[in-house]
Design an enzyme around this catalytic site. Structure first.
Site, PDB file in Angstrom:
ATOM      1  N   ALA A 113      92.674  32.507 -41.004  1.00  0.00           N
ATOM      2  CA  ALA A 113      92.789  31.311 -40.460  1.00  0.00           C
ATOM      3  C   ALA A 113      91.752  30.077 -41.181  1.00  0.00           C
ATOM      4  O   ALA A 113      90.653  30.437 -41.275  1.00  0.00           O
ATOM      5  CB  ALA A 113      93.494  31.577 -39.024  1.00  0.00           C
ATOM      6  N   CYS A 114      92.284  29.212 -41.060  1.00  0.00           N
ATOM      7  CA  CYS A 114      91.017  27.901 -40.937  1.00  0.00           C
ATOM      8  C   CYS A 114      89.963  28.065 -39.920  1.00  0.00           C
ATOM      9  O   CYS A 114      90.098  28.610 -38.943  1.00  0.00           O
ATOM     10  CB  CYS A 114      91.956  26.537 -40.305  1.00  0.00           C
ATOM     11  SG  CYS A 114      90.126  24.972 -40.866  1.00  0.00           S
ATOM     12  N   PRO A 115      88.411  28.325 -40.709  1.00  0.00           N
ATOM     13  CA  PRO A 115      88.221  27.351 -41.578  1.00  0.00           C
ATOM     14  C   PRO A 115      88.037  28.547 -43.006  1.00  0.00           C
ATOM     15  O   PRO A 115      87.217  29.265 -44.255  1.00  0.00           O
ATOM     16  CB  PRO A 115      86.668  27.529 -41.560  1.00  0.00           C
ATOM     17  CG  PRO A 115      85.984  27.940 -40.387  1.00  0.00           C
ATOM     18  CD  PRO A 115      87.253  28.466 -39.889  1.00  0.00           C
ATOM     19  N   GLY A 116      89.009  29.943 -42.774  1.00  0.00           N
ATOM     20  CA  GLY A 116      88.494  31.368 -43.763  1.00  0.00           C
ATOM     21  C   GLY A 116      88.844  30.672 -45.164  1.00  0.00           C
ATOM     22  O   GLY A 116      87.906  31.287 -46.494  1.00  0.00           O
ATOM     23  N   ASP A 133      97.325  29.208 -44.914  1.00  0.00           N
ATOM     24  CA  ASP A 133      96.913  28.377 -43.997  1.00  0.00           C
ATOM     25  C   ASP A 133      97.570  26.624 -44.612  1.00  0.00           C
ATOM     26  O   ASP A 133      96.874  26.314 -45.388  1.00  0.00           O
ATOM     27  CB  ASP A 133      95.460  28.526 -44.105  1.00  0.00           C
ATOM     28  CG  ASP A 133      95.332  27.869 -42.183  1.00  0.00           C
ATOM     29  OD1 ASP A 133      95.065  28.186 -41.752  1.00  0.00           O
ATOM     30  OD2 ASP A 133      94.932  26.172 -42.569  1.00  0.00           O
TER      31      ASP A 133
END
Lengths: 83, 141
Positions: A21-24, A48
């Protein structure tokens, strides 16, 4: 670029960040961009929703060329050319 | 082009706000920003060696009754822990973590060794004000 042009791009580096998920995805892109040469094309795969906004903005700030996004089944393919 | 600067005042030592700070640091790292994190009152406790990696020792800033669900969602979404976010950001860009001297003392931390390795030094309030004045982006969490 048209959908067909995006589909036919010669991608040097494909970053599969669909598991995060963000920020991945943004961080995966950041890490991967250092492994390719100027002019090379990279795609980021992300499930995402925010990534398809983040990556184009990131390209503008970093000077990379955002090429376009393809929507696949349940994820996005976001293309850019390294400056 | 000179890198942009962020000054992040981290007053909170709660799990949810520490996680938010970690996500924001990640965004700053993606943009090659130089970040000064000033760990103020409650924040300093979270940076103590015996506390940082133990969610049981940290509370929530909001929805405290949903801590278990919050932690479970983070796990399912494969979100890094706040310590991992900080470590990764430090590896990718210039992030300096300064512990407020007063805050450290309040929680029994006199020396930098009392805090996790993420912490770079112990500082006074003047350093924070100077950083805030010079930063392009200033956040208080």
């Amino acid at each position: 670029m048209t959908t067909e042009e995006l589909q036919n791009l010669h991608v040097t580096k494909s970053v599969d960040a669909r598991g995060t998920a963000c920020p991945g995805p943004l961080l995966e892109a950041k890490k991967a961009i250092g492994t390719i040469q100027a002019g090379d094309i990279m795609e980021v795969l992300s499930a995402d929703e925010g990534t398809k906004v983040d990556i184009p903005k990131w390209c503008t700030k970093q000077g990379h060329e955002y090429l376009g996004t393809l929507e696949e089944s349940g994820y996005y393919r976001i293309f850019l050319r390294k400056k | 082009m000179e890198n942009k600067k962020m000054c992040l005042a981290l007053f909170s030592g709660s799990l949810d706000k520490l996680t938010a700070a970690g996500v924001i640091l990640s965004g700053a790292a993606a943009d090659d920003m130089e970040v000064d994190v000033f760990v103020l009152l409650q924040g300093a406790r979270a940076f103590k060696r015996e506390v940082a990696d133990d969610p049981e020792k940290l509370s929530m800033a909001e929805n405290a009754h949903l801590k278990k669900e919050f932690m479970e969602s983070l796990r399912v979404l494969k979100v890094k822990t706040w310590v991992e976010f900080f470590k990764e950001a430090k590896a990718l860009t210039k992030v300096k973590v300064h512990i407020c001297g007063l805050a450290g003392k309040i929680w029994g931390g006199e020396k930098i060794e009392d805090f996790v390795d993420l912490a770079d030094d112990i500082c006074g309030i003047g350093a924070y004000i100077t950083s805030a004045q010079e930063a392009d982006v200033h956040l208080f969490i």
